[in-house]
Write a protein that holds these residues in place. Structure first.
Motif, PDB file in Angstrom:
ATOM      1  N   ILE A   1       0.875  -1.322  -0.022  1.00 37.72           N
ATOM      2  CA  ILE A   1       0.033   0.073   0.141  1.00 37.72           C
ATOM      3  C   ILE A   1       0.951   1.117  -0.145  1.00 37.72           C
ATOM      4  CG2 ILE A   1      -1.658   1.241   1.236  1.00 37.72           C
ATOM      5  CD1 ILE A   1      -2.778  -1.435   2.303  1.00 37.72           C
ATOM      6  N   ALA A   2       0.640   2.062  -0.882  1.00 42.66           N
ATOM      7  CA  ALA A   2       1.388   3.379  -0.988  1.00 42.66           C
ATOM      8  C   ALA A   2       0.722   4.489  -0.570  1.00 42.66           C
ATOM      9  CB  ALA A   2       1.762   3.655  -2.503  1.00 42.66           C
ATOM     10  N   LEU A   3       1.000   5.356   0.262  1.00 43.18           N
ATOM     11  CA  LEU A   3       0.883   6.460   0.936  1.00 43.18           C
ATOM     12  C   LEU A   3       1.554   7.559   0.684  1.00 43.18           C
ATOM     13  CD1 LEU A   3      -1.620   7.441   2.955  1.00 43.18           C
ATOM     14  CD2 LEU A   3       0.215   7.462   4.732  1.00 43.18           C
ATOM     15  N   LEU A   4       0.787   8.695  -0.241  1.00 44.76           N
ATOM     16  CA  LEU A   4       1.638   9.824  -0.908  1.00 44.76           C
ATOM     17  C   LEU A   4       0.836  11.058  -0.208  1.00 44.76           C
ATOM     18  CD1 LEU A   4       1.754   8.962  -4.516  1.00 44.76           C
ATOM     19  CD2 LEU A   4       3.357   8.397  -2.829  1.00 44.76           C
ATOM     20  N   ASP A   5       1.442  11.990   0.012  1.00 46.92           N
ATOM     21  CA  ASP A   5       1.077  13.279   0.479  1.00 46.92           C
ATOM     22  C   ASP A   5       1.843  14.562  -0.461  1.00 46.92           C
ATOM     23  OD1 ASP A   5       0.197  15.647   1.663  1.00 46.92           O
ATOM     24  OD2 ASP A   5       1.584  15.476   3.419  1.00 46.92           O
ATOM     25  N   GLN A   6       0.793  15.125  -1.324  1.00 49.36           N
ATOM     26  CA  GLN A   6       1.235  16.184  -2.161  1.00 49.36           C
ATOM     27  C   GLN A   6       1.051  17.562  -1.661  1.00 49.36           C
ATOM     28  OE1 GLN A   6      -1.213  14.685  -5.098  1.00 49.36           O
ATOM     29  NE2 GLN A   6       0.372  13.826  -6.314  1.00 49.36           N
ATOM     30  N   GLY A   7       0.419  17.871  -0.232  1.00 54.18           N
ATOM     31  CA  GLY A   7       0.329  19.039   0.170  1.00 54.18           C
ATOM     32  C   GLY A   7      -0.979  19.612  -0.212  1.00 54.18           C
ATOM     33  N   ALA A   8      -1.841  18.707  -0.754  1.00 56.86           N
ATOM     34  CA  ALA A   8      -3.167  19.359  -1.362  1.00 56.86           C
ATOM     35  C   ALA A   8      -4.099  19.189  -0.361  1.00 56.86           C
ATOM     36  CB  ALA A   8      -3.411  18.493  -2.430  1.00 56.86           C
ATOM     37  N   GLY A   9      -4.014  18.677   0.847  1.00 62.32           N
ATOM     38  CA  GLY A   9      -4.975  18.366   1.977  1.00 62.32           C
ATOM     39  C   GLY A   9      -5.743  17.033   1.815  1.00 62.32           C
ATOM     40  N   GLU A  10      -4.914  15.980   1.402  1.00 61.40           N
ATOM     41  CA  GLU A  10      -5.570  14.860   0.962  1.00 61.40           C
ATOM     42  C   GLU A  10      -4.346  13.830   1.096  1.00 61.40           C
ATOM     43  OE1 GLU A  10      -7.685  15.034  -2.376  1.00 61.40           O
ATOM     44  OE2 GLU A  10      -5.847  14.506  -3.600  1.00 61.40           O
ATOM     45  N   TRP A  11      -4.650  12.586   1.330  1.00 59.61           N
ATOM     46  CA  TRP A  11      -3.741  11.653   1.358  1.00 59.61           C
ATOM     47  C   TRP A  11      -4.063  10.920   0.093  1.00 59.61           C
ATOM     48  CZ3 TRP A  11       0.425  11.176   4.325  1.00 59.61           C
ATOM     49  CH2 TRP A  11       0.466  11.474   5.712  1.00 59.61           C
ATOM     50  N   GLN A  12      -3.142  10.178  -0.678  1.00 59.48           N
ATOM     51  CA  GLN A  12      -3.377   9.443  -1.825  1.00 59.48           C
ATOM     52  C   GLN A  12      -3.032   7.853  -1.557  1.00 59.48           C
ATOM     53  OE1 GLN A  12      -1.790  10.440  -5.723  1.00 59.48           O
ATOM     54  NE2 GLN A  12      -2.876  12.329  -5.858  1.00 59.48           N
ATOM     55  N   VAL A  13      -3.887   7.100  -1.547  1.00 63.45           N
ATOM     56  CA  VAL A  13      -3.813   5.846  -1.159  1.00 63.45           C
ATOM     57  C   VAL A  13      -3.708   4.850  -2.276  1.00 63.45           C
ATOM     58  CG1 VAL A  13      -4.519   3.853   0.222  1.00 63.45           C
ATOM     59  CG2 VAL A  13      -4.748   6.182   0.853  1.00 63.45           C
ATOM     60  N   GLY A  14      -2.792   4.011  -2.674  1.00 64.58           N
ATOM     61  CA  GLY A  14      -2.631   3.218  -3.734  1.00 64.58           C
ATOM     62  C   GLY A  14      -2.454   1.683  -3.190  1.00 64.58           C
ATOM     63  N   TRP A  15      -3.046   0.855  -3.810  1.00 63.31           N
ATOM     64  CA  TRP A  15      -2.888  -0.561  -3.499  1.00 63.31           C
ATOM     65  C   TRP A  15      -2.404  -1.359  -4.747  1.00 63.31           C
ATOM     66  CZ3 TRP A  15      -7.222   2.318  -2.336  1.00 63.31           C
ATOM     67  CH2 TRP A  15      -7.805   2.267  -1.220  1.00 63.31           C
ATOM     68  N   SER A  16      -1.370  -2.126  -4.739  1.00 64.44           N
ATOM     69  CA  SER A  16      -0.786  -2.746  -5.808  1.00 64.44           C
ATOM     70  C   SER A  16      -1.478  -4.174  -6.023  1.00 64.44           C
ATOM     71  CB  SER A  16       0.716  -3.165  -5.548  1.00 64.44           C
ATOM     72  OG  SER A  16       0.993  -4.107  -4.435  1.00 64.44           O
ATOM     73  N   ILE A  17      -1.955  -4.436  -7.332  1.00 65.36           N
ATOM     74  CA  ILE A  17      -2.579  -5.738  -7.455  1.00 65.36           C
ATOM     75  C   ILE A  17      -1.953  -6.418  -8.497  1.00 65.36           C
ATOM     76  CG2 ILE A  17      -4.785  -4.874  -6.646  1.00 65.36           C
ATOM     77  CD1 ILE A  17      -5.747  -4.504  -9.400  1.00 65.36           C
ATOM     78  N   PRO A  18      -2.054  -7.797  -8.756  1.00 68.62           N
ATOM     79  CA  PRO A  18      -1.487  -8.671  -9.812  1.00 68.62           C
ATOM     80  C   PRO A  18      -2.115  -8.036 -11.188  1.00 68.62           C
ATOM     81  CG  PRO A  18      -2.076 -10.138  -8.142  1.00 68.62           C
ATOM     82  CD  PRO A  18      -2.739  -8.841  -7.633  1.00 68.62           C
ATOM     83  N   ALA A  19      -1.065  -7.800 -12.065  1.00 64.26           N
ATOM     84  CA  ALA A  19      -1.502  -7.414 -13.493  1.00 64.26           C
ATOM     85  C   ALA A  19      -2.664  -8.106 -13.958  1.00 64.26           C
ATOM     86  CB  ALA A  19      -0.248  -7.107 -14.436  1.00 64.26           C
ATOM     87  N   GLY A  20      -3.685  -7.414 -14.422  1.00 67.11           N
ATOM     88  CA  GLY A  20      -4.890  -8.202 -15.200  1.00 67.11           C
ATOM     89  C   GLY A  20      -5.927  -8.758 -14.166  1.00 67.11           C
ATOM     90  N   SER A  21      -5.828  -8.338 -12.741  1.00 67.50           N
ATOM     91  CA  SER A  21      -6.577  -9.076 -11.798  1.00 67.50           C
ATOM     92  C   SER A  21      -7.811  -7.888 -11.464  1.00 67.50           C
ATOM     93  CB  SER A  21      -5.920  -9.425 -10.339  1.00 67.50           C
ATOM     94  OG  SER A  21      -5.319  -8.240  -9.869  1.00 67.50           O
ATOM     95  N   TYR A  22      -7.802  -6.996 -12.190  1.00 71.92           N
ATOM     96  CA  TYR A  22      -8.947  -6.007 -11.634  1.00 71.92           C
ATOM     97  C   TYR A  22     -10.401  -6.535 -11.567  1.00 71.92           C
ATOM     98  CZ  TYR A  22     -11.859  -1.781 -11.734  1.00 71.92           C
ATOM     99  OH  TYR A  22     -12.977  -0.852 -11.473  1.00 71.92           O
ATOM    100  N   ALA A  23     -10.668  -7.573 -12.555  1.00 72.61           N
ATOM    101  CA  ALA A  23     -12.009  -7.957 -12.771  1.00 72.61           C
ATOM    102  C   ALA A  23     -12.373  -8.674 -11.195  1.00 72.61           C
ATOM    103  CB  ALA A  23     -12.137  -8.980 -13.866  1.00 72.61           C
ATOM    104  N   SER A  24     -11.499  -9.612 -10.732  1.00 72.26           N
ATOM    105  CA  SER A  24     -11.744 -10.270  -9.566  1.00 72.26           C
ATOM    106  C   SER A  24     -11.513  -9.388  -8.247  1.00 72.26           C
ATOM    107  CB  SER A  24     -10.402 -11.378  -9.412  1.00 72.26           C
ATOM    108  OG  SER A  24      -9.156 -10.679  -9.425  1.00 72.26           O
TER     109      SER A  24
END
Length: 407
Positions: free
Chosen positions: A212-235
């Motif tokens: 899980i990625a946590l980014l802060d760009q100084g815009a008053g919000e956290w950006q949260v990112g999840w890595s998933i296996p390539a092509g697994s979005y449907a599941s």
């Protein structure tokens, strides 16, 4: 020959190139298909070397003073047992010992306005349609549409800066080849509170099966990112948001309630398929590609934007002399062609490193291994390694030629 350059695509590389050419006295028009520069979950991390380049142009001070951002001097990977300081940027630059995390939605209009002040034409809502061509097949301009009205614009050179799915590249018949990617990313943003825990702004948190990625760009919000296996979005979509929020709750329990309140379906997330792609050539007569149109790199590491900016800096240096002198079409093509010979070797080396990193990450995720590879765990224990890693991973931007530097 019309001495104008037409830049198609208002991302970081396209906007910087427009600014540099205009500053160097070249007639330039930027065509951006969107009606604004609002881009979310894109590369927003300006490297120390890029900040030094902008400072040489007299831009960095105003940018950092006028545009909200976050300064990150460390890239950290957190596991349940330990936090690893993988890269320490405090020794990467005397002037800018940090990455500046600046949303493109703020950086791009700020820079575009300065390009216009030098005489550049910036046309929003302008969609590239096709090329204008000479009898010998050389590109001599573009057709584009604005609100269903077709326009034609002659050019000494067309620059495709329209991203990984480049319409310019496709229209030119330039073939793209995927080098392989094993991960995709899902992104979401939630409100940042003043009493939230302090992080570097560039943080990864290990979990079984991914990070899980946590980014802060100084815009008053956290950006949260999840890595998933390539092509697994449907599941992932079929399983719903519950497992994703639960994964955050396991490593960032203070953030999970905000996610549960704001995130109702996987379709609320932004999917960023990770791609690493090369093309057979960056040029055709009258045409050159830069940034993701020429070379798609993984967003992991955040250097896609910096490579695009370096492309723009190099191309501007090559073009400004011949264009100001009214040189022949052949001379302009030769100048544009030097971009690829100078930039391609370094870009491809970066892509090879990314392919290896992606493959290794996928293998660790499949095995349920959390945290960085063993070799990084060992190396980060060596005093000074994280600062050395920052210097070795830096993006080098060529100094502006005098006519651009003076402005």
């Amino acid at each position: 020959m019309d001495g104008r350059v037409v830049v198609v695509g208002g991302g970081p590389g396209g906007v910087l190139l427009t600014y540099l050419l205009a500053r160097g006295g070249v007639a330039v028009t930027l065509l951006e298909a969107r009606h604004d520069f609002a881009r979310r979950f894109r590369g927003d991390t300006l490297a120390p070397g890029v900040l030094e380049y902008l400072d040489d142009l007299g831009l960095a001070g105003d940018l950092l003073a006028e545009v909200p951002h976050r300064r990150s001097d460390m890239f950290r990977w957190h596991t349940p047992e330990k936090t690893y300081e993988l890269v320490d940027y405090r020794g990467a630059s005397r002037r800018f010992p940090f990455y500046a995390l600046i949303p493109q939605a703020r950086f791009l209009p700020w820079l575009a306005a300065r390009a216009e002040a030098y005489g550049a034409q910036v046309r929003l809502g302008a969609r590239f349609s096709s090329f204008l061509s000479a009898a010998d097949g050389r590109v001599t301009g573009v057709e584009y549409t604005v609100e269903a009205t077709t326009h034609r614009l002659d050019a000494a050179l067309v620059v495709g800066a329209d991203g990984r799915s480049s319409k310019v590249r496709a229209a030119a018949g330039i073939e793209a080849t995927e080098l392989g990617a094993s991960l995709d990313l899902l992104w979401f943003a939630v409100e940042r509170h003043d009493d939230d825990p302090a992080y570097s702004g560039l943080d990864l948190f290990a979990r079984p099966g991914g990070t899980i990625a946590l980014l802060d760009q100084g815009a008053g919000e956290w950006q949260v990112g999840w890595s998933i296996p390539a092509g697994s979005y449907a599941s992932v979509r079929e399983a719903g948001v519950g497992p994703l929020v639960d994964a955050v709750a396991a490593v960032l329990p203070w953030l999970a309630p905000r996610l549960r309140a704001a995130l109702s379906a996987v379709t609320d997330l932004t999917l960023l398929p990770v791609r690493i792609m090369t093309v057979d050539s960056w040029t055709r007569p009258g045409l050159v590609l830069i940034g993701d149109a020429a070379h798609v790199v993984s967003p992991v590491g955040g250097n896609g934007i910096n490579l695009a900016l370096a492309d723009a800096a190099e191309l501007a240096n090559q073009l400004v002399g011949p264009l100001r002198a009214g040189s022949s079409a052949a001379a302009v093509d030769e100048a544009a062609g030097r971009l690829e010979s100078v930039r391609r070797p370094g870009v491809e080396a970066e892509q090879r490193r990314q392919v290896r990193t992606e493959q290794a990450a996928a293998q660790r995720n499949a095995a349920g291994v959390v945290g960085p590879p063993t070799v990084l765990r060992v190396l980060t224990a060596i005093p000074g390694f994280s600062r050395l890693a920052a210097r070795r991973s830096g993006v080098t931007v060529p100094a502006p030629v005098p006519v651009i530097a003076v402005g």
